[in-house]
Design a protein around this motif. Structure first.
Motif, PDB file in Angstrom:
ATOM      1  N   THR A  99      -8.544  10.446   0.675  1.00  0.00           N
ATOM      2  CA  THR A  99      -7.824  10.113  -0.552  1.00  0.00           C
ATOM      3  C   THR A  99      -7.761   8.592  -0.660  1.00  0.00           C
ATOM      4  O   THR A  99      -7.117   7.944   0.152  1.00  0.00           O
ATOM      5  CB  THR A  99      -6.406  10.732  -0.573  1.00  0.00           C
ATOM      6  OG1 THR A  99      -5.676  10.327   0.570  1.00  0.00           O
ATOM      7  CG2 THR A  99      -6.454  12.251  -0.631  1.00  0.00           C
ATOM      8  N   TRP A 100      -8.467   8.062  -1.615  1.00  0.00           N
ATOM      9  CA  TRP A 100      -8.510   6.624  -1.892  1.00  0.00           C
ATOM     10  C   TRP A 100      -8.890   5.832  -0.640  1.00  0.00           C
ATOM     11  O   TRP A 100      -8.301   4.786  -0.369  1.00  0.00           O
ATOM     12  CB  TRP A 100      -7.161   6.178  -2.503  1.00  0.00           C
ATOM     13  CG  TRP A 100      -6.937   6.869  -3.800  1.00  0.00           C
ATOM     14  CD1 TRP A 100      -7.535   6.565  -4.999  1.00  0.00           C
ATOM     15  CD2 TRP A 100      -6.099   8.009  -4.058  1.00  0.00           C
ATOM     16  NE1 TRP A 100      -7.113   7.461  -5.971  1.00  0.00           N
ATOM     17  CE2 TRP A 100      -6.222   8.338  -5.429  1.00  0.00           C
ATOM     18  CE3 TRP A 100      -5.241   8.783  -3.262  1.00  0.00           C
ATOM     19  CZ2 TRP A 100      -5.546   9.415  -6.016  1.00  0.00           C
ATOM     20  CZ3 TRP A 100      -4.571   9.845  -3.846  1.00  0.00           C
ATOM     21  CH2 TRP A 100      -4.715  10.150  -5.213  1.00  0.00           C
TER      22      TRP A 100
ATOM     23  N   GLU B 124     -17.235   4.894  10.009  1.00  0.00           N
ATOM     24  CA  GLU B 124     -18.669   4.620  10.253  1.00  0.00           C
ATOM     25  C   GLU B 124     -19.114   5.107  11.630  1.00  0.00           C
ATOM     26  O   GLU B 124     -20.304   5.192  11.902  1.00  0.00           O
ATOM     27  CB  GLU B 124     -18.956   3.111  10.172  1.00  0.00           C
ATOM     28  CG  GLU B 124     -18.865   2.521   8.783  1.00  0.00           C
ATOM     29  CD  GLU B 124     -17.541   1.835   8.512  1.00  0.00           C
ATOM     30  OE1 GLU B 124     -16.511   2.286   9.079  1.00  0.00           O
ATOM     31  OE2 GLU B 124     -17.513   0.869   7.724  1.00  0.00           O
TER      32      GLU B 124
ATOM     33  N   LEU C 272       0.837  -1.205   0.000  1.00  0.00           N
ATOM     34  CA  LEU C 272       0.000   0.000   0.000  1.00  0.00           C
ATOM     35  C   LEU C 272       0.872   1.255   0.000  1.00  0.00           C
ATOM     36  O   LEU C 272       0.670   2.176  -0.797  1.00  0.00           O
ATOM     37  CB  LEU C 272      -0.901  -0.012   1.240  1.00  0.00           C
ATOM     38  CG  LEU C 272      -1.814   1.198   1.429  1.00  0.00           C
ATOM     39  CD1 LEU C 272      -2.971   1.138   0.443  1.00  0.00           C
ATOM     40  CD2 LEU C 272      -2.359   1.250   2.854  1.00  0.00           C
TER      41      LEU C 272
ATOM     42  N   ALA D  41     -10.131   4.804  14.908  1.00  0.00           N
ATOM     43  CA  ALA D  41     -11.580   4.612  14.832  1.00  0.00           C
ATOM     44  C   ALA D  41     -11.935   4.423  13.370  1.00  0.00           C
ATOM     45  O   ALA D  41     -11.116   4.654  12.485  1.00  0.00           O
ATOM     46  CB  ALA D  41     -12.294   5.834  15.400  1.00  0.00           C
ATOM     47  N   SER D  42     -13.182   4.021  13.141  1.00  0.00           N
ATOM     48  CA  SER D  42     -13.660   3.834  11.777  1.00  0.00           C
ATOM     49  C   SER D  42     -14.537   4.997  11.372  1.00  0.00           C
ATOM     50  O   SER D  42     -15.208   5.609  12.215  1.00  0.00           O
ATOM     51  CB  SER D  42     -14.475   2.549  11.683  1.00  0.00           C
ATOM     52  OG  SER D  42     -13.630   1.453  11.894  1.00  0.00           O
TER      53      SER D  42
ATOM     54  N   ASP E 258      -7.401  -5.366   1.283  1.00  0.00           N
ATOM     55  CA  ASP E 258      -7.978  -4.908   2.547  1.00  0.00           C
ATOM     56  C   ASP E 258      -9.352  -4.250   2.387  1.00  0.00           C
ATOM     57  O   ASP E 258      -9.593  -3.166   2.919  1.00  0.00           O
ATOM     58  CB  ASP E 258      -6.988  -3.932   3.210  1.00  0.00           C
ATOM     59  CG  ASP E 258      -7.290  -3.707   4.683  1.00  0.00           C
ATOM     60  OD1 ASP E 258      -7.828  -4.618   5.324  1.00  0.00           O
ATOM     61  OD2 ASP E 258      -6.991  -2.596   5.186  1.00  0.00           O
TER      62      ASP E 258
ATOM     63  N   GLU F 205      -7.268   6.464  11.449  1.00  0.00           N
ATOM     64  CA  GLU F 205      -6.810   5.232  10.789  1.00  0.00           C
ATOM     65  C   GLU F 205      -7.106   4.053  11.707  1.00  0.00           C
ATOM     66  O   GLU F 205      -6.503   3.936  12.775  1.00  0.00           O
ATOM     67  CB  GLU F 205      -5.305   5.324  10.478  1.00  0.00           C
ATOM     68  CG  GLU F 205      -4.695   4.057   9.887  1.00  0.00           C
ATOM     69  CD  GLU F 205      -5.467   3.506   8.696  1.00  0.00           C
ATOM     70  OE1 GLU F 205      -5.617   4.213   7.691  1.00  0.00           O
ATOM     71  OE2 GLU F 205      -5.954   2.351   8.778  1.00  0.00           O
ATOM     72  N   PRO F 206      -8.041   3.174  11.288  1.00  0.00           N
ATOM     73  CA  PRO F 206      -8.419   2.065  12.177  1.00  0.00           C
ATOM     74  C   PRO F 206      -7.401   0.932  12.219  1.00  0.00           C
ATOM     75  O   PRO F 206      -7.399   0.158  13.173  1.00  0.00           O
ATOM     76  CB  PRO F 206      -9.736   1.557  11.561  1.00  0.00           C
ATOM     77  CG  PRO F 206      -9.710   1.993  10.126  1.00  0.00           C
ATOM     78  CD  PRO F 206      -8.888   3.243  10.079  1.00  0.00           C
ATOM     79  N   ASN F 207      -6.541   0.829  11.193  1.00  0.00           N
ATOM     80  CA  ASN F 207      -5.671  -0.342  11.085  1.00  0.00           C
ATOM     81  C   ASN F 207      -4.275  -0.045  11.659  1.00  0.00           C
ATOM     82  O   ASN F 207      -3.484   0.689  11.063  1.00  0.00           O
ATOM     83  CB  ASN F 207      -5.566  -0.732   9.599  1.00  0.00           C
ATOM     84  CG  ASN F 207      -4.790  -2.011   9.387  1.00  0.00           C
ATOM     85  OD1 ASN F 207      -3.890  -2.342  10.161  1.00  0.00           O
ATOM     86  ND2 ASN F 207      -5.127  -2.732   8.339  1.00  0.00           N
TER      87      ASN F 207
HETATM   88  C1  LIG Z   1      -6.192   2.484  -0.139  1.00  0.00           C
HETATM   89  S1  LIG Z   1      -5.825   2.972   1.488  1.00  0.00           S
HETATM   90  C2  LIG Z   1      -5.546   4.713   1.292  1.00  0.00           C
HETATM   91  C3  LIG Z   1      -4.664   5.304   2.346  1.00  0.00           C
HETATM   92  C4  LIG Z   1      -4.458   6.814   2.296  1.00  0.00           C
HETATM   93  N1  LIG Z   1      -5.717   7.528   2.410  1.00  0.00           N
HETATM   94  C5  LIG Z   1      -3.712   7.281   1.078  1.00  0.00           C
HETATM   95  O1  LIG Z   1      -4.185   8.163   0.377  1.00  0.00           O
HETATM   96  O2  LIG Z   1      -2.619   6.748   0.832  1.00  0.00           O
HETATM   97  C6  LIG Z   1      -7.381   2.899   2.341  1.00  0.00           C
HETATM   98  C7  LIG Z   1      -7.283   3.276   3.803  1.00  0.00           C
HETATM   99  O3  LIG Z   1      -8.591   3.296   4.365  1.00  0.00           O
HETATM  100  C8  LIG Z   1      -8.529   2.722   5.649  1.00  0.00           C
HETATM  101  N2  LIG Z   1      -9.869   2.233   6.039  1.00  0.00           N
HETATM  102  C9  LIG Z   1     -10.443   1.055   5.760  1.00  0.00           C
HETATM  103  N3  LIG Z   1     -11.652   0.968   6.322  1.00  0.00           N
HETATM  104  C10 LIG Z   1     -11.852   2.150   6.961  1.00  0.00           C
HETATM  105  C11 LIG Z   1     -12.916   2.660   7.752  1.00  0.00           C
HETATM  106  N4  LIG Z   1     -14.023   1.954   7.965  1.00  0.00           N
HETATM  107  N5  LIG Z   1     -12.775   3.894   8.260  1.00  0.00           N
HETATM  108  C12 LIG Z   1     -11.661   4.636   8.035  1.00  0.00           C
HETATM  109  N6  LIG Z   1     -10.619   4.193   7.307  1.00  0.00           N
HETATM  110  C13 LIG Z   1     -10.716   2.956   6.779  1.00  0.00           C
HETATM  111  C14 LIG Z   1      -7.513   1.612   5.499  1.00  0.00           C
HETATM  112  O4  LIG Z   1      -7.030   1.144   6.739  1.00  0.00           O
HETATM  113  C15 LIG Z   1      -6.460   2.295   4.632  1.00  0.00           C
HETATM  114  O5  LIG Z   1      -5.539   3.015   5.398  1.00  0.00           O
END
Ligand SMILES: C[S@@+](CC[C@H](N)C(=O)[O-])C[C@H]1O[C@@H](n2cnc3c(N)ncnc32)[C@H](O)[C@@H]1O
Length: 207
Positions: A106-107, A91, A15, A88-89, A162, A63-65
């Motif tokens: 962003t993405w 949601e 990632l 946190a998420s 993911d 960032e939840p992860n």
């Molecule tokens: C494709 S990555 C993009 C990361 C970053 N935003 C970037 O531009 O490089 C998606 C991100 O969304 C996070 N994510 C996944 N589910 C999420 C949720 N329910 N709430 C917030 N973030 C979440 C993932 O952990 C991951 O860090």
């Protein structure tokens, strides 16, 4: 067990690399340079947006992860901005109603499991004068073959990346969540496989 190892130790590094594709970095710069003040970024990832926040005082980095956030820590320490990690998420946002001036995604909207719920939350916490700034990969609407392929490959993509959906109509989801667009355009990102290269760049507000 192998899948868990992949998720924890391999995917975060993949990632981190993919998200630094030069064409994506250009879009980050364009999206983020005009933002000032206080920002909530959802899905902060490995923190690659940080250098583009030139006038931001406080950044809530949601960032939840933890395995992904681990790779952001060095960037956070090197940044002049006050970054507060929020585990946190989207949601269920731990913020008051109408409290945030700028929200950045962003993405990230591709990966959120319950997108309508997350957009309801973003709408709730955004100030009436606030802006949601986003760049996201989206589903093709005009190209039926690619649209079909995106539907077909999304279950595999979700496993490999993911929870990432290739087939989301993000603009439609935003309108359904009572956002309206201040700015909106689509582009094809160089260096990204065609199946995921159609991008939406947008700034939205509460309708
Ligand atoms: C494709 S990555 C993009 C990361 C970053 N935003 C970037 O531009 O490089 C998606 C991100 O969304 C996070 N994510 C996944 N589910 C999420 C949720 N329910 N709430 C917030 N973030 C979440 C993932 O952990 C991951 O860090």
């Amino acid at each position: 067990m192998i899948y868990k190892f992949y998720q924890q130790h391999i995917f975060p590094h993949l990632l981190n690399q993919v998200m630094q594709t030069p064409s994506l970095m250009d879009q980050r710069r364009e999206l983020l340079l005009p933002i000032s003040g206080q920002v909530l970024e959802i899905g902060f990832g490995t923190g690659v947006n940080l250098p583009f926040y030139q006038n931001v005082d406080t950044l809530y980095a949601l960032e939840p992860n933890p395995d992904i956030y681990q790779l952001a820590i060095r960037r956070v320490h090197e940044s002049a901005i006050h970054v507060q990690h929020v585990q946190a998420s989207a949601e269920k946002l731990p913020f008051a109603d109408n409290s945030i001036e700028h929200i950045v995604s962003t993405w990230t909207l591709c990966s959120i499991e319950n997108l309508p719920q997350a957009l309801t939350e973003l709408h709730r916490v955004l100030k009436p004068s606030g802006t949601l700034h986003l760049v996201e990969h989206v589903q093709y609407q005009d190209n039926k073959t690619l649209k079909h392929l995106q539907n077909l490959l999304t279950p595999i993509q979700k496993r490999l990346a993911d929870g990432c959906h290739l087939n989301r109509n993000i603009a439609q989801a935003l309108l359904e969540a009572n956002f309206s667009f201040k700015e909106q355009h689509y582009f094809d990102a160089a260096g990204i496989p065609k199946i995921g290269s159609l991008m939406l760049f947008a700034r939205a507000e509460k309708a």
